[in-house]
Design an enzyme around this catalytic site. Structure first.
Site, PDB file in Angstrom:
ATOM      1  N   ARG A  73       1.554  10.037   1.261  1.00 47.34           N
ATOM      2  CA  ARG A  73       1.438  10.852   3.003  1.00 47.34           C
ATOM      3  C   ARG A  73       2.871  10.210   3.726  1.00 47.34           C
ATOM      4  O   ARG A  73       3.336   9.614   3.009  1.00 47.34           O
ATOM      5  CB  ARG A  73       0.307  10.573   3.265  1.00 47.34           C
ATOM      6  CG  ARG A  73      -0.320   9.287   4.331  1.00 47.34           C
ATOM      7  CD  ARG A  73      -0.640   8.558   4.505  1.00 47.34           C
ATOM      8  NE  ARG A  73      -1.112   7.107   5.372  1.00 47.34           N
ATOM      9  CZ  ARG A  73       0.072   6.144   5.612  1.00 47.34           C
ATOM     10  NH1 ARG A  73       1.404   6.514   5.961  1.00 47.34           N
ATOM     11  NH2 ARG A  73      -0.771   5.153   5.731  1.00 47.34           N
ATOM     12  N   ARG A 103      -8.364   6.280  -2.923  1.00 45.39           N
ATOM     13  CA  ARG A 103      -7.495   6.358  -1.711  1.00 45.39           C
ATOM     14  C   ARG A 103      -6.863   7.612  -1.979  1.00 45.39           C
ATOM     15  O   ARG A 103      -6.671   8.648  -2.710  1.00 45.39           O
ATOM     16  CB  ARG A 103      -6.686   5.646  -1.888  1.00 45.39           C
ATOM     17  CG  ARG A 103      -5.186   5.290  -0.582  1.00 45.39           C
ATOM     18  CD  ARG A 103      -4.637   4.479  -0.626  1.00 45.39           C
ATOM     19  NE  ARG A 103      -3.481   4.654   1.005  1.00 45.39           N
ATOM     20  CZ  ARG A 103      -2.389   3.995   1.010  1.00 45.39           C
ATOM     21  NH1 ARG A 103      -1.766   2.771   0.197  1.00 45.39           N
ATOM     22  NH2 ARG A 103      -2.424   3.565   2.545  1.00 45.39           N
ATOM     23  N   HIS A 104      -6.356   8.872  -1.060  1.00 48.65           N
ATOM     24  CA  HIS A 104      -6.027   9.825  -1.255  1.00 48.65           C
ATOM     25  C   HIS A 104      -4.897   9.372  -1.800  1.00 48.65           C
ATOM     26  O   HIS A 104      -4.075   8.446  -2.037  1.00 48.65           O
ATOM     27  CB  HIS A 104      -5.638  10.288   0.356  1.00 48.65           C
ATOM     28  CG  HIS A 104      -4.838   9.590   1.802  1.00 48.65           C
ATOM     29  ND1 HIS A 104      -3.845   8.655   1.173  1.00 48.65           N
ATOM     30  CD2 HIS A 104      -5.886   8.035   2.850  1.00 48.65           C
ATOM     31  CE1 HIS A 104      -3.600   7.981   2.571  1.00 48.65           C
ATOM     32  NE2 HIS A 104      -4.603   7.126   2.554  1.00 48.65           N
ATOM     33  N   LYS A 137      -3.519  -6.562   4.816  1.00 51.40           N
ATOM     34  CA  LYS A 137      -4.781  -6.296   3.658  1.00 51.40           C
ATOM     35  C   LYS A 137      -5.806  -7.190   4.027  1.00 51.40           C
ATOM     36  O   LYS A 137      -6.714  -7.220   4.369  1.00 51.40           O
ATOM     37  CB  LYS A 137      -4.483  -5.525   2.355  1.00 51.40           C
ATOM     38  CG  LYS A 137      -3.800  -4.416   2.440  1.00 51.40           C
ATOM     39  CD  LYS A 137      -4.131  -3.431   3.777  1.00 51.40           C
ATOM     40  CE  LYS A 137      -3.075  -2.097   4.006  1.00 51.40           C
ATOM     41  NZ  LYS A 137      -3.392  -1.524   4.933  1.00 51.40           N
ATOM     42  N   HIS A 155      -9.843   5.645   2.826  1.00 52.20           N
ATOM     43  CA  HIS A 155      -8.493   5.354   3.213  1.00 52.20           C
ATOM     44  C   HIS A 155      -8.496   3.900   2.545  1.00 52.20           C
ATOM     45  O   HIS A 155      -8.493   2.589   1.275  1.00 52.20           O
ATOM     46  CB  HIS A 155      -7.786   4.763   4.941  1.00 52.20           C
ATOM     47  CG  HIS A 155      -8.554   5.913   5.218  1.00 52.20           C
ATOM     48  ND1 HIS A 155      -7.003   6.591   4.967  1.00 52.20           N
ATOM     49  CD2 HIS A 155      -9.324   6.804   5.571  1.00 52.20           C
ATOM     50  CE1 HIS A 155      -7.893   8.377   5.687  1.00 52.20           C
ATOM     51  NE2 HIS A 155      -8.757   8.031   6.149  1.00 52.20           N
ATOM     52  N   GLN A 209       0.766  -1.016   0.097  1.00 50.59           N
ATOM     53  CA  GLN A 209       0.205  -0.382  -0.375  1.00 50.59           C
ATOM     54  C   GLN A 209       0.766   1.713   0.058  1.00 50.59           C
ATOM     55  O   GLN A 209       0.790   2.498   0.243  1.00 50.59           O
ATOM     56  CB  GLN A 209      -1.120   0.374   1.144  1.00 50.59           C
ATOM     57  CG  GLN A 209      -0.648   0.323   2.413  1.00 50.59           C
ATOM     58  CD  GLN A 209       0.295  -1.433   2.926  1.00 50.59           C
ATOM     59  OE1 GLN A 209       0.329  -2.318   2.292  1.00 50.59           O
ATOM     60  NE2 GLN A 209       0.693  -1.342   4.512  1.00 50.59           N
ATOM     61  N   ARG A 237      -6.098  14.706   4.582  1.00 51.92           N
ATOM     62  CA  ARG A 237      -5.111  14.327   3.837  1.00 51.92           C
ATOM     63  C   ARG A 237      -6.187  13.497   2.991  1.00 51.92           C
ATOM     64  O   ARG A 237      -6.145  13.833   1.390  1.00 51.92           O
ATOM     65  CB  ARG A 237      -3.960  12.528   3.860  1.00 51.92           C
ATOM     66  CG  ARG A 237      -4.869  11.625   4.742  1.00 51.92           C
ATOM     67  CD  ARG A 237      -3.509  10.616   4.446  1.00 51.92           C
ATOM     68  NE  ARG A 237      -4.050   9.510   5.067  1.00 51.92           N
ATOM     69  CZ  ARG A 237      -3.851   9.090   6.836  1.00 51.92           C
ATOM     70  NH1 ARG A 237      -3.706  10.169   7.420  1.00 51.92           N
ATOM     71  NH2 ARG A 237      -4.334   7.964   7.350  1.00 51.92           N
ATOM     72  N   THR A 286       1.859   8.278   9.144  1.00 50.10           N
ATOM     73  CA  THR A 286       1.336   7.931  10.217  1.00 50.10           C
ATOM     74  C   THR A 286       1.843   8.531  11.498  1.00 50.10           C
ATOM     75  O   THR A 286       3.903   8.154  11.534  1.00 50.10           O
ATOM     76  CB  THR A 286       0.409   6.104  10.815  1.00 50.10           C
ATOM     77  OG1 THR A 286       1.160   5.674  11.109  1.00 50.10           O
ATOM     78  CG2 THR A 286      -0.855   6.302   9.373  1.00 50.10           C
TER      79      THR A 286
END
Ligand SMILES: *[C@@H]1O[C@H](CO)[C@@H](O)[C@H](O)[C@H]1NC(C)=O
Ligand SMILES: *[C@@H]1O[C@H](CO)[C@@H](O)[C@H](O)[C@H]1NC(C)=O
Ligand SMILES: *[C@@H]1O[C@H](CO)[C@@H](O)[C@H](O)[C@H]1NC(C)=O
Ligand SMILES: *[C@@H]1O[C@H](CO)[C@@H](O)[C@H](O)[C@H]1NC(C)=O
Ligand SMILES: *[C@@H]1O[C@H](CO)[C@@H](O)[C@H](O)[C@H]1NC(C)=O
Ligand SMILES: *[C@@H]1O[C@H](CO)[C@@H](O)[C@H](O)[C@H]1NC(C)=O
Ligand SMILES: *[C@@H]1O[C@H](CO)[C@@H](O)[C@H](O)[C@H]1NC(C)=O
Ligand SMILES: *[C@@H]1O[C@H](CO)[C@@H](O)[C@H](O)[C@H]1NC(C)=O
Ligand SMILES: *[C@@H]1O[C@H](CO)[C@@H](O)[C@H](O)[C@H]1NC(C)=O
Length: 514
Positions: free
Chosen positions: A131, A127-128, A348, A408, A98, A211, A134
């Site tokens: 990034r 999806r965004h 996932k 997401h 991902q 985001r 986290t």
């Protein structure tokens, strides 16, 4: 309180219905059950009129020519074309799970609109974009690098760059590269569905995390710019388009972000993925760990820290505006990246897909909304939909032809599973199988990379009285075997709807609560 979009001058705050800007959500990790809820008043609609206009114009003058309609790609690297996504060192970068940037996945079936067909409806679920790590991960990575730099006396060979490396990644926010992915996605969508897009506006919803909302806005900017550049398109008077938010956090019904199914969030089901990943890590990591610890004497990296060192490759790559591949990437071999891709896929599959008893159930609410949109009938759902939003034509209009939703990776995985996608591929615990599975179409990198996008298309085709449905995930046409897809991947609307019985019955939602 942080500004909604820190990259924008603070005086240009968006207007929102109740006057509150969004709080930045501190998301701990992929299966975090500890998202901080914003407990103040809720708002559903953001109108971004003056802001977005300013933003788009800025985009035009500061970015390369894509928005203005020239042929200059938005990212300088030739291996990152807007249309086919990230193609830089694909032997590595398409195996980052991902954390891969979106790339065109090979398709057995042509993605062209079949001849004799006219698209009558499209839903994109996206999806965004790319990034930063986290918040919890960024701290872990920083600590790992600190440990290495404190304990290792000299950095030589392929590790030499670590001597002067400084950890500067942020937390949770889209990177500039990620914004550009979304602008490109909007442009690509416009071009593919131009026959509808030149005169119709997309109806846009987003999960509320920063985001994701910013990704939605960047997508609309790319769509709008492509339409502006299209001489034969109607004036885009509706831009900036309203964005309907579904709030993220404990207690909120949200079809673009799971949160309320107690057994899934906090029960034993929430540990299945970690167990599967840990088991695989114990097999594939030790040789890598041994090599790193030999090359970095004193570093004493653990199994998890070795994986952190691998994670630093994709995250440092997408932190570069032009997606230049990070030097961390070449510390690992191609086959090690395959093992890593499998590790992410396990997360996932066992976290959000068929490997988790309640994974697919989390995607049911969105699928029931999709059914409503495809059939022009009100939403029938008793899972995660918010009835207040879905019963209001302002926040859930029917009869539109272009719908765009932003979410997401985890939630998209649950939606794909609730639809029955990838259900005829089995997951077996080893890398050999990963290659076999990739051939069959399922891996985290193929399904939910950064800026992933699924298109659900409805079309009217010559010689067919009934409308047909196709599903395309990152440019790979799904065979839709669950509804008897034809050789172009198409099912009749009736058969497609017939294959969604799992969603219609609410999945296993009744098992969510004790
Ligand atoms: C690290 O920085 C020092 C001081 O600026 C420099 O002498 C050295 O060559 C750099 N090392 C690498 C591997 O770039
Ligand atoms: C890394 O950790 C140090 C504290 O040890 C902190 O000063 C620094 O800001 C952190 N860097 C980032 C990018 O988070
Ligand atoms: C993405 O959107 C944000 C917020 O609207 C804006 O500041 C930024 O410039 C956009 N990025 C691109 C690449 O257009
Ligand atoms: C449903 O959405 C409305 C409007 O955003 C919000 O006020 C309400 O709190 C939401 N309810 C739930 C259960 O999520
Ligand atoms: C999961 O547990 C957390 C921490 O106890 C709690 O705040 C949250 O509400 C729980 N979520 C659900 C859906 O029960
Ligand atoms: C290496 O790390 C482990 C924990 O991961 C620790 O128990 C051990 O003492 C460390 N060894 C050295 C030599 O620092
Ligand atoms: C939120 O979801 C729960 C569980 O499905 C449901 O009982 C409740 O009515 C929903 N609330 C709203 C506002 O839709
Ligand atoms: C959707 O149904 C409503 C009535 O329920 C009707 O007025 C409208 O024309 C329909 N729209 C489409 C696109 O079929
Ligand atoms: C992969 O699975 C096959 C069949 O179960 C087995 O023979 C092989 O040893 C496994 N390979 C690894 C690396 O675990």
């Amino acid at each position: 309180m942080e500004a909604l979009f820190p990259r924008i001058g603070s005086e240009k705050e968006p207007r929102v219905y109740d006057g509150l800007p969004l709080l930045r959500d501190d998301v701990a990790g992929p299966r975090s059950s500890s998202r901080k809820a914003h407990r103040g008043p809720i708002f559903a609609i953001m109108i971004l009129a003056p802001l977005a206009t300013v933003v788009v114009l800025l985009g035009w003058s500061t970015k390369s020519g894509i928005l203005a309609g020239s042929s200059t790609p938005p990212v300088s690297d030739d291996c990152d074309p807007a249309a086919s996504g990230f193609q830089c060192q694909p032997e590595f970068s398409h195996y980052w799970g991902q954390y891969s940037p979106y790339f065109t996945v090979p398709s057995d079936i042509s993605t062209d609109i079949p001849s004799g067909c006219e698209v009558t409806f499209v839903q994109i679920l996206s999806r965004h974009g790319a990034r930063d790590p986290t918040a919890s991960k960024t701290k872990t990575y920083n600590d790992t690098i600190k440990q290495v730099q404190a304990k290792v006396k000299s950095f030589t060979g392929p590790y030499a760059f670590i001597a002067n490396y400084s950890y500067t990644l942020g937390a949770d926010q889209l990177t500039t590269f990620g914004q550009e992915e979304m602008v490109n996605s909007g442009t690509k969508f416009y071009n593919r569905y131009r026959s509808l897009a030149k005169s119709l506006e997309p109806f846009v919803r987003s999960s509320s995390e920063n985001r994701v909302v910013e990704s939605a806005l960047n997508w609309t900017q790319g769509f709008h710019a492509a339409r502006q550049a299209d001489k034969s398109a109607a004036v885009d008077s509706g831009f900036p388009y309203p964005v309907i938010l579904q709030y993220e956090g404990d207690g909120f019904n949200n079809t673009l972000n799971h949160a309320i199914c107690a057994e899934f969030e906090n029960g034993t089901d929430s540990e299945i993925a970690d167990d599967a990943q840990d088991a695989w890590a114990k097999i594939f990591v030790p040789p890598i760990q041994a090599r790193l610890n030999a090359g970095l004497p004193g570093a004493n990296l653990s199994i998890d820290q070795t994986i952190n060192m691998m994670d630093l490759c994709p995250f440092n790559t997408v932190a570069n505006d032009d997606g230049t591949i990070s030097p961390f990437c070449s510390l690992f071999t191609e086959s090690e990246w395959h093992s890593y891709a499998y590790y992410q896929t396990l997360g996932k599959y066992y976290g959000f897909s068929y490997g988790n008893p309640l994974g697919p159930t989390q995607g049911v609410g969105f699928v029931n909304e999709l059914i409503a949109r495809l059939t022009n009938t009100s939403v029938q759902d008793h899972t995660s939909t918010n009835h207040t939003l879905d019963e209001n034509p302002a926040t859930f209009p029917l009869g539109r032809k272009l719908y765009a939703d932003f979410s997401h990776d985890n939630d998209m995985t649950t939606v794909f599973s609730a639809m029955g996608l990838y259900s005829d591929t089995l997951l077996l615990p080893n890398t050999t199988i990963v290659e076999a599975r990739a051939a069959a179409g399922y891996s985290a990198a193929w399904t939910v990379p950064f800026a992933a996008r699924a298109y659900i298309e409805k079309m009217q085709c010559r010689g067919h009285s009934e409308e047909l449905i196709r599903v395309i995930v990152n440019d790979r046409v799904q065979p839709l075997s669950s509804c008897g897809g034809d050789d172009l991947g198409r099912c009749t609307l009736g058969k497609f709807l017939g294959s969604l019985g799992f969603a219609k019955m609410g999945g296993f939602w009744d098992q969510c609560f004790g």
